[in-house]
Design an enzyme around this catalytic site. Sequence first.
Site, PDB file in Angstrom:
ATOM      1  N   GLY A   1      28.531  -2.008 -60.160  1.00  0.00           N
ATOM      2  CA  GLY A   1      29.783  -1.427 -60.697  1.00  0.00           C
ATOM      3  C   GLY A   1      30.994  -1.730 -59.826  1.00  0.00           C
TER       4      GLY A   1
ATOM      5  CG  ASP B   1      21.692  -2.476 -52.952  1.00  0.00           C
ATOM      6  OD1 ASP B   1      20.474  -2.238 -52.860  1.00  0.00           O
ATOM      7  OD2 ASP B   1      22.542  -1.613 -53.191  1.00  0.00           O
TER       8      ASP B   1
ATOM      9  CG  ASP C   1      29.000   3.777 -53.932  1.00  0.00           C
ATOM     10  OD1 ASP C   1      29.253   4.891 -53.458  1.00  0.00           O
ATOM     11  OD2 ASP C   1      28.636   3.612 -55.119  1.00  0.00           O
TER      12      ASP C   1
ATOM     13  CE  LYS D   1      27.644   7.631 -51.667  1.00  0.00           C
ATOM     14  NZ  LYS D   1      28.239   7.391 -52.967  1.00  0.00           N
TER      15      LYS D   1
ATOM     16  CG  ASP E   1      20.247  -2.491 -42.876  1.00  0.00           C
ATOM     17  OD1 ASP E   1      21.104  -1.838 -43.522  1.00  0.00           O
ATOM     18  OD2 ASP E   1      19.710  -2.075 -41.830  1.00  0.00           O
TER      19      ASP E   1
HETATM   20  C1  LIG Z   1      25.277   4.696 -55.200  1.00  0.00           C
HETATM   21  S1  LIG Z   1      24.406   3.206 -55.203  1.00  0.00           S
HETATM   22  C2  LIG Z   1      25.638   2.007 -55.372  1.00  0.00           C
HETATM   23  C3  LIG Z   1      26.193   1.871 -56.760  1.00  0.00           C
HETATM   24  C4  LIG Z   1      27.190   0.737 -56.869  1.00  0.00           C
HETATM   25  N1  LIG Z   1      28.390   0.985 -56.070  1.00  0.00           N
HETATM   26  C5  LIG Z   1      27.614   0.472 -58.298  1.00  0.00           C
HETATM   27  O1  LIG Z   1      28.825   0.673 -58.596  1.00  0.00           O
HETATM   28  O2  LIG Z   1      26.803   0.057 -59.125  1.00  0.00           O
HETATM   29  C6  LIG Z   1      23.953   3.054 -53.525  1.00  0.00           C
HETATM   30  C7  LIG Z   1      23.241   1.767 -53.173  1.00  0.00           C
HETATM   31  O3  LIG Z   1      23.212   1.660 -51.766  1.00  0.00           O
HETATM   32  C8  LIG Z   1      22.068   0.906 -51.423  1.00  0.00           C
HETATM   33  N2  LIG Z   1      21.802   1.093 -49.981  1.00  0.00           N
HETATM   34  C9  LIG Z   1      21.520   2.233 -49.317  1.00  0.00           C
HETATM   35  N3  LIG Z   1      21.345   1.964 -47.993  1.00  0.00           N
HETATM   36  C10 LIG Z   1      21.553   0.629 -47.851  1.00  0.00           C
HETATM   37  C11 LIG Z   1      21.534  -0.240 -46.728  1.00  0.00           C
HETATM   38  N4  LIG Z   1      21.273   0.194 -45.494  1.00  0.00           N
HETATM   39  N5  LIG Z   1      21.806  -1.547 -46.929  1.00  0.00           N
HETATM   40  C12 LIG Z   1      22.098  -2.007 -48.177  1.00  0.00           C
HETATM   41  N6  LIG Z   1      22.125  -1.218 -49.262  1.00  0.00           N
HETATM   42  C13 LIG Z   1      21.853   0.080 -49.105  1.00  0.00           C
HETATM   43  C14 LIG Z   1      20.988   1.454 -52.354  1.00  0.00           C
HETATM   44  O4  LIG Z   1      19.965   0.499 -52.514  1.00  0.00           O
HETATM   45  C15 LIG Z   1      21.789   1.706 -53.618  1.00  0.00           C
HETATM   46  O5  LIG Z   1      21.635   0.624 -54.529  1.00  0.00           O
END
Ligand SMILES: C[S@@+](CC[C@H](N)C(=O)[O-])C[C@H]1O[C@@H](n2cnc3c(N)ncnc32)[C@H](O)[C@@H]1O
Length: 357
Positions: free
Chosen positions: A223, A239, A275, A304, A259
């Site tokens: 998104g 991601d 995000d 968050k 990561d």
């Molecule tokens: C709330 S979602 C993101 C939604 C996105 N902004 C959208 O608009 O579609 C949070 C994402 O953060 C990713 N995430 C969490 N920790 C992460 C990390 N250390 N490295 C990469 N991605 C991470 C998760 O896999 C998840 O897909």
Amino acid sequence: MSALMLFCRPGFEKECMAEITELAGSKEAYGWASIEMNSGFVVFECEQAHSLYSHCDNLVFSRDVWPISSRLSDLDPQDRISPIIASVDQLMKEKGVKSFGDVSTEHAEGDDYRATAKFAGKFVHPVRQALRKLGWLSKKEDPSKPMLRLFFKDSTQVLVGADKPRLRAKWPMGIARLRFPAAAPSRSTLKLEEAFGFFLGDDWREQLSHCRTGVDLGASPGGWTWQLVNQGLYTYAIDNGPMNKQLMDSGLVEHVAADGFTWKPPLMVDWLVCDMIEKPGRVAQLMYEWLHNRQAKYAIFNLKLPMKKRFQEWQDIKAQLDIAKTGQYPKAVMKAKHLYHDREEITVFLDLGNQNG
Ligand SMILES: C[S@@+](CC[C@H](N)C(=O)[O-])C[C@H]1O[C@@H](n2cnc3c(N)ncnc32)[C@H](O)[C@@H]1O
């Protein structure tokens, strides 16, 4: 007693109250509020409400604020207009207002207030008519003039006030009405769209059209990436989760399953957006480092917040970022807001002014 009307996300009344109380204290103005949880508003009683109002433009947990001039109760269903007009007349004399650029009839949020919301929506028409008849409302909407604000607790009680154009929220009651772009992969996209509009202004698309590259940390399903790509930015989407196929077909996205805390771009990018659902202090630190290390020019990121001590958590992070940027980056810009599309999170814009060497 004068007071301020503050709007916030339902459930964040405590944070809204804590923040205005803190601001008031810093200006040697003191006040109090009794809050109704999940109503989406706070009335802050304060002798110095009118002077405090001019310091309210950087509040994070308030979506919109205006000073209350009078409060009416027991409105007669046969004639609600006359006492309202009498109050408006008094307000205009006191504040030296010659006419209003618009009028807004407002209400609390939630199921308990659905009937009031409906009433307020309809009641704007007779108010407009009455004001026009008196020559108190400009013929066409004029955002450079004060807006008359009427907050209905129910159809018998109303709070009356006038805002100042400079201090007016971008949207009345802070409710950003954005259309969901059909091609975007997730509703989250609206958070970033609102953030760009809020932090950069109405011409944000034009500003982004001069940018070429972006990074989206925690990008799946896409998104936020979609917003960058829609403005023509080549975007690294970081991601482990999958990205939307149609978005990948644009040819403007490089999906890296890595990561977000360790991956770095080959060259400095224009925009860093993030995000990731992670500890907010950790995310803020990461964002600062990217800008400090000249890996990105500007950042927009979500923090968050934990269920408890949400205001305190933000205060701690703000202090941490302030210390880091003070001295080294005197021109740094940091703005934060609990946006309409945010939930248990706030959004931050950071520009250290470090992009030119
Ligand atoms: C709330 S979602 C993101 C939604 C996105 N902004 C959208 O608009 O579609 C949070 C994402 O953060 C990713 N995430 C969490 N920790 C992460 C990390 N250390 N490295 C990469 N991605 C991470 C998760 O896999 C998840 O897909």
